[in-house]
Design an enzyme around this catalytic site. Sequence first.
Site, PDB file in Angstrom:
ATOM      1  N   ARG A 103      -0.836 -16.226   7.388  1.00  0.00           N
ATOM      2  CA  ARG A 103       0.242 -16.340   6.484  1.00  0.00           C
ATOM      3  C   ARG A 103       0.921 -17.591   6.602  1.00  0.00           C
ATOM      4  O   ARG A 103       1.144 -18.154   7.544  1.00  0.00           O
ATOM      5  CB  ARG A 103       1.408 -15.314   6.872  1.00  0.00           C
ATOM      6  CG  ARG A 103       2.887 -15.577   6.397  1.00  0.00           C
ATOM      7  CD  ARG A 103       3.728 -14.225   6.640  1.00  0.00           C
ATOM      8  NE  ARG A 103       3.512 -13.305   5.944  1.00  0.00           N
ATOM      9  CZ  ARG A 103       4.254 -12.016   5.947  1.00  0.00           C
ATOM     10  NH1 ARG A 103       5.428 -12.264   6.128  1.00  0.00           N
ATOM     11  NH2 ARG A 103       3.960 -11.075   4.937  1.00  0.00           N
ATOM     12  N   HIS A 130       0.824 -12.631  -2.611  1.00  0.00           N
ATOM     13  CA  HIS A 130       0.984 -11.976  -1.456  1.00  0.00           C
ATOM     14  C   HIS A 130      -0.091 -10.809  -1.743  1.00  0.00           C
ATOM     15  O   HIS A 130       0.600  -9.562  -1.882  1.00  0.00           O
ATOM     16  CB  HIS A 130       2.586 -11.499  -1.193  1.00  0.00           C
ATOM     17  CG  HIS A 130       2.752 -10.681   0.078  1.00  0.00           C
ATOM     18  ND1 HIS A 130       1.740 -10.409   0.986  1.00  0.00           N
ATOM     19  CD2 HIS A 130       3.785 -10.156   0.464  1.00  0.00           C
ATOM     20  CE1 HIS A 130       2.149  -9.836   2.002  1.00  0.00           C
ATOM     21  NE2 HIS A 130       3.560  -9.568   1.890  1.00  0.00           N
ATOM     22  N   GLN A 133       0.003  -7.044   0.129  1.00  0.00           N
ATOM     23  CA  GLN A 133       1.417  -6.151  -0.242  1.00  0.00           C
ATOM     24  C   GLN A 133       1.060  -5.435  -1.723  1.00  0.00           C
ATOM     25  O   GLN A 133       1.234  -4.155  -1.716  1.00  0.00           O
ATOM     26  CB  GLN A 133       2.556  -6.963  -0.567  1.00  0.00           C
ATOM     27  CG  GLN A 133       3.595  -6.064  -0.590  1.00  0.00           C
ATOM     28  CD  GLN A 133       4.210  -5.254   0.343  1.00  0.00           C
ATOM     29  OE1 GLN A 133       4.320  -5.665   1.330  1.00  0.00           O
ATOM     30  NE2 GLN A 133       4.164  -3.823  -0.052  1.00  0.00           N
ATOM     31  N   ASP A 214      11.861  -7.735  -5.272  1.00  0.00           N
ATOM     32  CA  ASP A 214      11.959  -8.400  -4.237  1.00  0.00           C
ATOM     33  C   ASP A 214      13.180  -9.090  -4.050  1.00  0.00           C
ATOM     34  O   ASP A 214      14.217  -9.635  -4.598  1.00  0.00           O
ATOM     35  CB  ASP A 214      10.719  -9.296  -4.292  1.00  0.00           C
ATOM     36  CG  ASP A 214      10.200 -10.081  -2.963  1.00  0.00           C
ATOM     37  OD1 ASP A 214      10.601  -9.566  -1.825  1.00  0.00           O
ATOM     38  OD2 ASP A 214       9.259 -10.963  -3.038  1.00  0.00           O
ATOM     39  N   CYS A 254       8.717  -4.611  -1.402  1.00  0.00           N
ATOM     40  CA  CYS A 254       8.017  -5.018  -0.280  1.00  0.00           C
ATOM     41  C   CYS A 254       8.500  -5.095   0.919  1.00  0.00           C
ATOM     42  O   CYS A 254       7.927  -4.832   1.986  1.00  0.00           O
ATOM     43  CB  CYS A 254       7.092  -6.277  -0.702  1.00  0.00           C
ATOM     44  SG  CYS A 254       8.152  -7.773  -0.551  1.00  0.00           S
ATOM     45  N   ARG A 282       0.892  -0.035   4.260  1.00  0.00           N
ATOM     46  CA  ARG A 282       0.329  -1.415   4.774  1.00  0.00           C
ATOM     47  C   ARG A 282      -0.858  -1.358   5.626  1.00  0.00           C
ATOM     48  O   ARG A 282      -1.732  -1.878   5.770  1.00  0.00           O
ATOM     49  CB  ARG A 282       1.365  -2.217   5.408  1.00  0.00           C
ATOM     50  CG  ARG A 282       2.332  -2.703   4.111  1.00  0.00           C
ATOM     51  CD  ARG A 282       1.684  -3.745   3.148  1.00  0.00           C
ATOM     52  NE  ARG A 282       1.151  -5.007   3.740  1.00  0.00           N
ATOM     53  CZ  ARG A 282       1.583  -6.125   4.126  1.00  0.00           C
ATOM     54  NH1 ARG A 282       3.113  -6.273   4.041  1.00  0.00           N
ATOM     55  NH2 ARG A 282       0.887  -7.133   4.537  1.00  0.00           N
TER      56      ARG A 282
HETATM   57  N1  NVA Z   1       8.504 -12.965  -1.534  1.00  0.00           N
HETATM   58  C1  NVA Z   1       8.965 -12.766  -0.152  1.00  0.00           C
HETATM   59  C2  NVA Z   1       7.741 -11.476   0.526  1.00  0.00           C
HETATM   60  C3  NVA Z   1       8.244 -11.243   1.518  1.00  0.00           C
HETATM   61  C4  NVA Z   1       7.431 -10.251   2.272  1.00  0.00           C
HETATM   62  C5  NVA Z   1       8.623 -14.116   0.530  1.00  0.00           C
HETATM   63  O1  NVA Z   1       7.833 -14.663   0.191  1.00  0.00           O
HETATM   64  O2  NVA Z   1       9.605 -14.478   1.626  1.00  0.00           O
HETATM   65  N1   CP Z   2       6.317  -7.087   3.149  1.00  0.00           N
HETATM   66  C1   CP Z   2       5.831  -7.698   4.134  1.00  0.00           C
HETATM   67  O1   CP Z   2       4.983  -8.631   3.904  1.00  0.00           O
HETATM   68  O2   CP Z   2       6.625  -7.768   5.117  1.00  0.00           O
HETATM   69  P1   CP Z   2       6.679  -8.724   6.316  1.00  0.00           P
HETATM   70  O3   CP Z   2       7.300 -10.118   5.926  1.00  0.00           O
HETATM   71  O4   CP Z   2       7.634  -8.099   7.456  1.00  0.00           O
HETATM   72  O5   CP Z   2       5.331  -8.875   6.781  1.00  0.00           O
END
Ligand code: NVA
Ligand code: CP
Length: 299
Positions: A103, A130, A133, A214, A254, A282
């Site tokens: 990540r 992502h 997800q 989101d 998500c 997940r």
């Molecule tokens: N769009 C959000 C998703 C978090 C799971 C982010 O990138 O922070």
């Molecule tokens: N939805 C998701 O990816 O959650 P986290 O940021 O908690 O991993």
Amino acid sequence: MRRHFLSLKDLTKSEIDFIIERALELKKLKTNGLRPNLFERKVLGMIFEKSSTRTRVSFESSMIEGGGGAIFLTNRDSQMGRGESIADTSRVISRMVDIVMIRTHSHETVETFSKYSDVPVINGLTKAFHPCQILADLVTYFEFKGSIENKKVTWIGDGNNMCNSYMEAAQIMDFQLDIACPKGFEPTAIDANNCKLAENPYDAVDGADLVVTDVWASMGDESEKMDREKAFIEFQVDQRLMDRAKPDALFMHCLPAYRGLEVSEEVLEGVNSVVWHEAENRLHCQKALIEFLLNSSKR
Ligand code: NVA
Ligand code: CP
């Protein structure tokens, strides 16, 4: 051939269908108290340059339940934080583990990592996509409603990484995606016939089978939080908006969710919401994905 999962486009429709079915099969096994040894003595390396609850716990639990293990690294406690290059890190880590999940901020980082990796690499979220997800969202849709083909999905809010992955999913899985974003927050490219920008959230959601939103400020956008809250004010998914979708439409997010901003408490906790199932999926989905990548990389 080594297989990576950097975006949904790394899989074909039939591979996604296979992973969805396998995830639901593994879910059923777990409900019956069975945790097959899918990953005996296998090791997953996890690199997190951003926060996570669901992604970390689902990947780590998948490996533990499957008889393997996972190593959690951040750039604070690895040499990446002191300037060791992505390419060198990849060459070293991929000689020691069986599969890697990252990540990070820039999508180029996962691309570079995968280029130098001897083992499959999974994108656990970048600024661009992502995909893990979206796989879990597809599993959840299938679990509740069956095939998503030719259904209408509505994306409300920021044209962000999740929105980009939904656009990829629409192209591969053949559903209609209507997108409603405030001006200036649209996704950078909408290049598919079945994805279109709507004039406003009410038009976008009209007759939808699935409504998705989101956070308004993703990780990395924290400094814009206040300005975004003003710009996105008309884009909250509340009950009035949900009432324009089909009565049995699903609502997904998500998570993490901010009640009173992108979604009202009423919708998040309402009868159409499947967000807790979506989060649980997940785990089952991660297992199916890891198994698929390990098996298909063997051939
Ligand atoms: N769009 C959000 C998703 C978090 C799971 C982010 O990138 O922070
Ligand atoms: N939805 C998701 O990816 O959650 P986290 O940021 O908690 O991993």
